[in-house]
Scaffold this motif. Structure first.
Motif, PDB file in Angstrom:
ATOM      1  N   GLU A 196       9.201   4.470 -16.307  1.00 13.78           N
ATOM      2  CA  GLU A 196       8.543   5.384 -15.372  1.00 13.78           C
ATOM      3  C   GLU A 196       7.106   4.954 -15.096  1.00 13.78           C
ATOM      4  OE1 GLU A 196       8.093   8.720 -12.801  1.00 13.78           O
ATOM      5  OE2 GLU A 196       9.850   7.646 -13.591  1.00 13.78           O
ATOM      6  N   LYS A 197       6.463   4.295 -16.068  1.00 17.35           N
ATOM      7  CA  LYS A 197       5.103   3.799 -15.836  1.00 17.35           C
ATOM      8  C   LYS A 197       5.088   2.754 -14.722  1.00 17.35           C
ATOM      9  CE  LYS A 197       2.897   4.576 -20.331  1.00 17.35           C
ATOM     10  NZ  LYS A 197       2.112   3.959 -21.418  1.00 17.35           N
ATOM     11  N   VAL A 198       6.083   1.891 -14.715  1.00 18.88           N
ATOM     12  CA  VAL A 198       6.180   0.874 -13.657  1.00 18.88           C
ATOM     13  C   VAL A 198       6.432   1.549 -12.315  1.00 18.88           C
ATOM     14  CG1 VAL A 198       7.478  -1.119 -12.824  1.00 18.88           C
ATOM     15  CG2 VAL A 198       6.989  -0.895 -15.267  1.00 18.88           C
ATOM     16  N   THR A 199       7.330   2.538 -12.318  1.00 15.74           N
ATOM     17  CA  THR A 199       7.635   3.266 -11.085  1.00 15.74           C
ATOM     18  C   THR A 199       6.391   3.932 -10.522  1.00 15.74           C
ATOM     19  OG1 THR A 199       9.912   3.687 -11.801  1.00 15.74           O
ATOM     20  CG2 THR A 199       9.021   5.131 -10.085  1.00 15.74           C
ATOM     21  N   ARG A 200       5.653   4.639 -11.379  1.00 15.50           N
ATOM     22  CA  ARG A 200       4.452   5.341 -10.922  1.00 15.50           C
ATOM     23  C   ARG A 200       3.383   4.359 -10.434  1.00 15.50           C
ATOM     24  NH1 ARG A 200       2.972  10.097 -13.085  1.00 15.50           N
ATOM     25  NH2 ARG A 200       1.215   9.889 -11.637  1.00 15.50           N
ATOM     26  N   LEU A 201       3.232   3.257 -11.150  1.00 19.55           N
ATOM     27  CA  LEU A 201       2.260   2.243 -10.747  1.00 19.55           C
ATOM     28  C   LEU A 201       2.589   1.698  -9.361  1.00 19.55           C
ATOM     29  CD1 LEU A 201      -0.078   0.239 -11.196  1.00 19.55           C
ATOM     30  CD2 LEU A 201       1.550  -1.229 -12.434  1.00 19.55           C
ATOM     31  N   LYS A 202       3.839   1.354  -9.150  1.00 20.03           N
ATOM     32  CA  LYS A 202       4.236   0.786  -7.865  1.00 20.03           C
ATOM     33  C   LYS A 202       4.102   1.813  -6.742  1.00 20.03           C
ATOM     34  CE  LYS A 202       7.109  -2.982  -9.551  1.00 20.03           C
ATOM     35  NZ  LYS A 202       8.437  -3.633  -9.579  1.00 20.03           N
ATOM     36  N   GLU A 203       4.325   3.094  -7.056  1.00 20.23           N
ATOM     37  CA  GLU A 203       4.129   4.136  -6.048  1.00 20.23           C
ATOM     38  C   GLU A 203       2.670   4.196  -5.608  1.00 20.23           C
ATOM     39  OE1 GLU A 203       7.615   7.327  -7.441  1.00 20.23           O
ATOM     40  OE2 GLU A 203       5.498   7.717  -7.899  1.00 20.23           O
ATOM     41  N   VAL A 204       1.760   4.127  -6.583  1.00 20.51           N
ATOM     42  CA  VAL A 204       0.331   4.171  -6.270  1.00 20.51           C
ATOM     43  C   VAL A 204      -0.077   2.953  -5.449  1.00 20.51           C
ATOM     44  CG1 VAL A 204      -1.984   4.007  -7.281  1.00 20.51           C
ATOM     45  CG2 VAL A 204      -0.318   5.604  -8.231  1.00 20.51           C
ATOM     46  N   LYS A 247       1.790   1.087  -3.527  1.00 22.71           N
ATOM     47  CA  LYS A 247       2.373   1.169  -2.176  1.00 22.71           C
ATOM     48  C   LYS A 247       1.588   2.151  -1.314  1.00 22.71           C
ATOM     49  CE  LYS A 247       6.676   2.141   0.289  1.00 22.71           C
ATOM     50  NZ  LYS A 247       8.119   2.522   0.169  1.00 22.71           N
ATOM     51  N   GLU A 248       1.252   3.304  -1.914  1.00 23.26           N
ATOM     52  CA  GLU A 248       0.506   4.331  -1.177  1.00 23.26           C
ATOM     53  C   GLU A 248      -0.846   3.818  -0.715  1.00 23.26           C
ATOM     54  OE1 GLU A 248      -1.664   8.597  -2.154  1.00 23.26           O
ATOM     55  OE2 GLU A 248      -0.031   7.921  -3.433  1.00 23.26           O
ATOM     56  N   LYS A 249      -1.506   3.031  -1.585  1.00 19.12           N
ATOM     57  CA  LYS A 249      -2.836   2.529  -1.274  1.00 19.12           C
ATOM     58  C   LYS A 249      -2.802   1.152  -0.601  1.00 19.12           C
ATOM     59  CE  LYS A 249      -5.147   5.199  -4.863  1.00 19.12           C
ATOM     60  NZ  LYS A 249      -5.894   6.011  -3.873  1.00 19.12           N
ATOM     61  N   GLU A 250      -1.585   0.657  -0.365  1.00 17.96           N
ATOM     62  CA  GLU A 250      -1.381  -0.643   0.286  1.00 17.96           C
ATOM     63  C   GLU A 250      -2.134  -1.754  -0.448  1.00 17.96           C
ATOM     64  OE1 GLU A 250      -2.479  -0.034   4.379  1.00 17.96           O
ATOM     65  OE2 GLU A 250      -0.595   0.997   4.839  1.00 17.96           O
ATOM     66  N   ILE A 251      -1.940  -1.793  -1.760  1.00 16.62           N
ATOM     67  CA  ILE A 251      -2.580  -2.793  -2.614  1.00 16.62           C
ATOM     68  C   ILE A 251      -1.552  -3.827  -3.037  1.00 16.62           C
ATOM     69  CG2 ILE A 251      -3.747  -3.196  -4.826  1.00 16.62           C
ATOM     70  CD1 ILE A 251      -4.826  -0.321  -4.627  1.00 16.62           C
TER      71      ILE A 251
END
Length: 212
Positions: A155-163, A165-169
């Motif tokens: 879930e840490k990887v999932t949350r990291l990738k969500e952030v 993607k949201e911030k387009e980083i």
């Protein structure tokens, strides 16, 4: 592309488990909160026996904060950071953050602990992002209901990738770091090119750092 320096929190950058420290701090402020100790012990026992998952344990344990409004919670977490949390952070962890920040890395803290008090770690100048387990407020009051999944393991990887993607980083993970005391963070260790275990007691192929 960004390079990240990712840190777990409990027992990685802190000497103690932060949620328990928050509970003990509330007892110090109000001795009546000792009444929630049997619930905490019961929930922990049910988890050990396999009857509760981590989500249910946390939701049960957080009974001592139920009903706090958002402003009260903010005042509490700021006092907790100033008087307790800031005092249990490893000096070596702060030095590593500062070092990697000076080398151009973005510092991310990712933890299974509740985000509503981990947000206070933004007080560390070198921290760029804090990601933790989310809990809900209803009508402005804390209801100890977990929002989404417990931020642990995959879930840490999932949350990291969500952030990201949201911030387009875009991130160069091969050149990124991950620091954790636990192999439960294997998904993040496997994501980066520079993994490190902190104060790990057994031998391991991942390099182990000793922080104080």
């Amino acid at each position: 592309m960004k390079r990240l320096a990712i840190f777990d929190v409990d027992y990685t950058i802190t000497k103690k488990e932060t949620l328990m420290e928050l509970y003990k701090y509330t007892i110090k402020e109000d001795k009546r909160n000792i009444r929630f100790l049997p619930r905490a012990l019961f929930s922990g026992g049910m988890y050990i026996l396999g009857f509760y998952d981590e989500k249910r344990v946390k939701e049960s344990f957080l009974k001592f904060l139920e009903g706090f409004n958002e402003k009260e919670m903010q005042r509490l977490t700021k006092r907790f950071y100033k008087n307790r949390l800031s005092k249990i952070i490893y000096g070596d962890a702060l030095k590593m953050m500062k070092k990697l920040k000076s080398e151009g890395y973005d510092v991310y803290l990712i933890s299974a602990s509740p985000e509503f008090y981990l947000q206070e770690l933004y007080a560390i100048n070198d921290v760029d992002m804090v990601i933790g387990t989310r809990f809900d407020f209803k009508d402005g009051n804390f209801i100890r209901s977990m929002n989404g999944n417990n931020c642990k393991g995959e879930e840490k990887v999932t949350r990291l990738k969500e952030v990201l993607k949201e911030k387009e980083i875009e991130v160069d993970f091969k050149e990124s770091y991950m620091f954790s005391d636990s192999l439960s963070d294997k998904p993040l260790f496997e994501l980066v090119g520079k993994p490190y275990l902190i104060n790990y007691k057994k031998k391991h192929q991942i390099e182990i750092l000793r922080w104080k």
